[in-house]
Design an enzyme around this catalytic site. Structure first.
Site, PDB file in Angstrom:
ATOM      1  N   ASP A  25      10.762  28.752-148.154  1.00 41.67           N
ATOM      2  CA  ASP A  25      11.608  27.556-148.349  1.00 41.67           C
ATOM      3  C   ASP A  25      12.342  27.604-149.678  1.00 41.67           C
ATOM      4  O   ASP A  25      13.539  27.308-149.758  1.00 41.67           O
ATOM      5  CB  ASP A  25      10.800  26.254-148.193  1.00 41.67           C
ATOM      6  N   ASP A 140       7.230  20.837-147.616  1.00 40.21           N
ATOM      7  CA  ASP A 140       6.197  19.806-147.462  1.00 40.21           C
ATOM      8  C   ASP A 140       6.803  18.417-147.260  1.00 40.21           C
ATOM      9  O   ASP A 140       6.401  17.670-146.369  1.00 40.21           O
ATOM     10  CB  ASP A 140       5.285  19.772-148.703  1.00 40.21           C
ATOM     11  N   TYR A 188       2.589  29.748-158.792  1.00 39.71           N
ATOM     12  CA  TYR A 188       3.631  29.404-157.819  1.00 39.71           C
ATOM     13  C   TYR A 188       5.038  29.677-158.389  1.00 39.71           C
ATOM     14  O   TYR A 188       5.858  30.366-157.771  1.00 39.71           O
ATOM     15  CB  TYR A 188       3.490  27.927-157.415  1.00 39.71           C
TER      16      TYR A 188
HETATM   17  C1  GLA Z   1       3.745  24.681-151.254  1.00 41.22           C
HETATM   18  C2  GLA Z   1       5.134  24.180-151.666  1.00 41.22           C
HETATM   19  C3  GLA Z   1       6.151  24.417-150.526  1.00 41.22           C
HETATM   20  C4  GLA Z   1       6.102  25.850-150.022  1.00 41.22           C
HETATM   21  C5  GLA Z   1       4.653  26.273-149.727  1.00 41.22           C
HETATM   22  C6  GLA Z   1       4.554  27.731-149.353  1.00 41.22           C
HETATM   23  O1  GLA Z   1       3.213  23.915-150.236  1.00 41.22           O
HETATM   24  O2  GLA Z   1       5.106  22.809-151.975  1.00 41.22           O
HETATM   25  O3  GLA Z   1       7.437  24.069-150.975  1.00 41.22           O
HETATM   26  O4  GLA Z   1       6.725  26.727-150.918  1.00 41.22           O
HETATM   27  O5  GLA Z   1       3.815  26.051-150.857  1.00 41.22           O
HETATM   28  O6  GLA Z   1       5.212  27.961-148.148  1.00 41.22           O
END
Ligand code: GLA
Length: 303
Positions: A25, A140, A188
């Site tokens: 995403d 999300d 992340y």
């Molecule tokens: C977390 C982030 C999302 C996405 C997922 C991995 O949930 O909030 O935006 O990047 O990780 O797919």
């Protein structure tokens, strides 16, 4: 989204799993998320000063930043809500990769405004980016605000836009690894930066995962769950080896499940570095007690 109940407004928003399309995403890719039955509910009663509480959580704890961030952004958009009481209840396990923070944000924004679902998603993503400091994509918040239960959302984060695809009959389970984590404490942001370099391992994951999503849509349309399950295993392997966001505990669960009758596919779900595993099971099959031993933390059947 919010509904009036006496002098209060109540809104609720679901957690999510991602069938395929993890960590694409934030690179403008397409993901296949699904809303789950576990939800967060917020009751807003205007009047007095802000009083923000959540069952089982310390008042003023770090979780309240998610609520305050949404209130601040609504106010900046000229939809400042009247201060009042916000009471939060949730059935979504936290730090499990099921997007409990996004559900909290979307439920708060839904209780405090009449913004349409897509606008709610954009505002809540901004709250996470700007107020929490996590540069997450739209996955999300868009799923929590816009998904229809029982349907896979085909969410194109590049356009951006989405459509819904009926989920063929199947069983879905969630295995928590028992390793909770907060997104802000994971690499992340660092990995997302790496993925911008086309020569990187992280970018290799994004490119291959995007192809799996394309194939996955075709397989879902054809009702080929066995084929789809194979893509889930391949997705897990790429998250482990290329995106490097798995843990040995998650790999063990996926490996253990692959040997179980009726299991079609399994992969870590959400950002990784903890959380749990999503399991795709043939319709009508149930995971038995032996499988439960793979985790101490119980097993959730997703509805
Ligand atoms: C977390 C982030 C999302 C996405 C997922 C991995 O949930 O909030 O935006 O990047 O990780 O797919």
């Amino acid at each position: 989204m919010g509904e009036l109940s006496g002098t209060s407004r109540v809104a609720s928003a679901p957690g999510r799993v991602t069938l395929l399309g993890e960590h694409v995403d934030h690179q403008g890719g397409t993901a296949l998320p699904l809303a789950i039955h576990m939800r967060t509910t917020v009751e807003y009663t205007p009047g007095g000063d802000w009083a923000i509480s959540s069952e089982g959580h310390e008042a003023g704890g770090p979780w309240t930043r998610h609520v305050e961030g949404v209130i601040e952004l609504l106010s900046e958009q000229g939809i400042a809500p009247k201060p009042g009481k916000l009471e939060v209840r949730s059935t979504i396990p936290e730090g499990a990769g099921l997007a409990s923070s996004a559900a909290l944000q979307v439920a708060v924004a839904g209780a405090l405004s009449d913004l349409p679902p897509w606008e709610l998603a954009l505002l809540c993503q901004r709250a996470e980016n700007e107020r929490i400091g996590v540069p997450c994509g739209l996955l999300d918040q868009a799923t929590s605000a816009c998904a229809i239960q029982g349907n896979v959302m085909v969410l194109d984060c590049g356009a951006p836009g989405f459509f819904h695809l009926p989920l063929p009959p199947c069983e879905l389970y969630f295995f928590p690894s028992g390793i909770e984590r907060s997104l802000a404490d994971t690499p992340y942001a660092e990995r997302l930066e790496e993925a911008r370099d086309p020569a990187s391992l992280a970018a290799r994951h994004v490119a291959s995962e995007s192809m799996r999503v394309e194939d996955g849509v075709r397989l879902l349309e054809a009702g080929d769950l066995a084929g789809f399950g194979q893509l889930m295993y391949a997705s897990h392997a790429s998250l482990r080896d290329n995106y490097r966001c798995s843990l040995p505990e998650l790999d063990n669960i996926v490996e253990g499940l692959a040997a179980v009758t009726g299991v079609l596919g399994a992969r870590l779900v959400g950002a990784g570095w903890g959380g749990g595993v999503l399991v795709l099971v043939e319709p009508g099959e149930q995971l038995d007690a032996g499988v439960r031993l793979l985790t101490d933390d119980g097993l959730y059947r997703l509805e």
